[in-house]
Enzyme design. Structure first.
Site, short mmCIF file in Angstrom:
data_model
loop_
_atom_site.label_atom_id
_atom_site.label_comp_id
_atom_site.label_asym_id
_atom_site.label_seq_id
_atom_site.Cartn_x
_atom_site.Cartn_y
_atom_site.Cartn_z
N CYS A 123 0.86 -1.18 0.19
CA CYS A 123 0.05 0.03 -0.08
C CYS A 123 0.86 1.13 0.06
O CYS A 123 1.52 1.44 1.19
CB CYS A 123 -0.87 -0.07 1.29
SG CYS A 123 -2.03 1.42 1.27
N CYS A 126 -0.09 4.21 2.38
CA CYS A 126 -0.23 4.00 4.12
C CYS A 126 -0.34 2.51 4.25
O CYS A 126 0.77 1.90 4.15
CB CYS A 126 -1.46 4.50 4.74
SG CYS A 126 -3.04 4.10 3.97
N SER A 127 -1.15 1.94 4.64
CA SER A 127 -0.94 0.40 4.99
C SER A 127 -2.26 -0.53 5.07
O SER A 127 -2.49 -1.12 5.94
CB SER A 127 -0.57 0.33 6.39
OG SER A 127 -1.74 1.03 7.61
N CYS A 128 -3.19 -0.17 3.72
CA CYS A 128 -4.35 -0.98 3.55
C CYS A 128 -3.91 -2.47 3.54
O CYS A 128 -2.98 -2.82 2.95
CB CYS A 128 -5.11 -0.54 2.37
SG CYS A 128 -5.80 1.20 2.52
#
Length: 226
Positions: A123, A126-128
């Site tokens: 991602c 961010c951090s999906c």
């Protein structure tokens, strides 16, 4: 000769933008993460939560409970050709049929690794992450170095995780969004004919479902063969 591709624009990604409810570049922690940290500190200060017990709980969910769901999905695909075809055609429905759905897994796509193609997931903003099948995202998945380097040098990143693939393997990197999450279907290890789904699931690692690792070799499944 290898082909290290930029993030592909496939039909699944058309029209998608990062509608994340996380912080983007320039902020180490999102607003939600800051709130969680503050709440955690307050609960620990008041004696309501044992920080060591909390660490154990997080570790268990990140490395055991969460990834085990994804491992069962992969094992079913390895052992059932009809399920594998369904998973590749409609991952969301196929995964939900095993009881794994919810926030972070509303729209899933499964990427199949082959002898010629290796998929990796990131991602970039961010951090999906596909929570229903992989649990909590590891710290490195959320780090800026991984998010930037895997796009331009996936082969080098995989090597840093301890794995090297033949030079003729093509690398494909896929960018998760808040609307669409990916799960890698790794190649089934050799020598696993006759293994039960339970035994196959023991070979599946969290990293192999992100693309930064490979499943355990069949010899690592001693004692769990059907």
């Amino acid at each position: 000769m290898s082909h290290e591709n930029p993030i592909p624009h496939d039909p699944h990604e058309a029209g998608h933008e990062h509608g994340h409810d996380h912080a983007h570049e320039g902020s180490a922690l999102s607003e939600m993460e800051l709130r969680v940290r503050a709440l955690e500190s307050l609960l620990v200060e008041k004696g309501y939560v044992d920080p060591q017990a909390l660490d154990v709980l997080i570790e268990t969910y990140e490395h055991q409970i969460g990834p085990r769901n994804g491992a069962r999905v992969v094992a079913r695909a390895w052992s059932d050709p009809q399920y594998r075809a369904w998973l590749l055609d409609d991952a969301t429905a196929a995964i939900a049929s095993l009881g794994y759905s919810g926030r972070g897994g509303e729209h899933m796509v499964v990427l199949e690794n082959t002898p010629r193609v290796h998929n990796m997931v990131v991602c970039t903003l961010c951090s999906c992450y596909p929570w229903p099948v992989l649990g909590l995202p590891p710290v490195w998945y959320k780090s800026a170095p991984y998010r930037s380097r895997v796009v331009i040098d996936p082969r080098g990143v995989l090597k840093e995780f301890g794995y090297e693939l033949p030079e003729d393997v093509e690398f494909r990197v896929w960018d998760s969004t808040s609307e669409l999450r990916y799960l890698v279907l790794p190649m089934r290890p050799e020598g696993t004919d006759g293994f039960s789904e339970e035994a196959l699931a023991e070979l599946v690692t969290r990293d192999s479902m992100i693309g930064t690792g490979l499943p355990h070799a069949s010899r690592d499944a001693q004692g769990v063969r059907a």
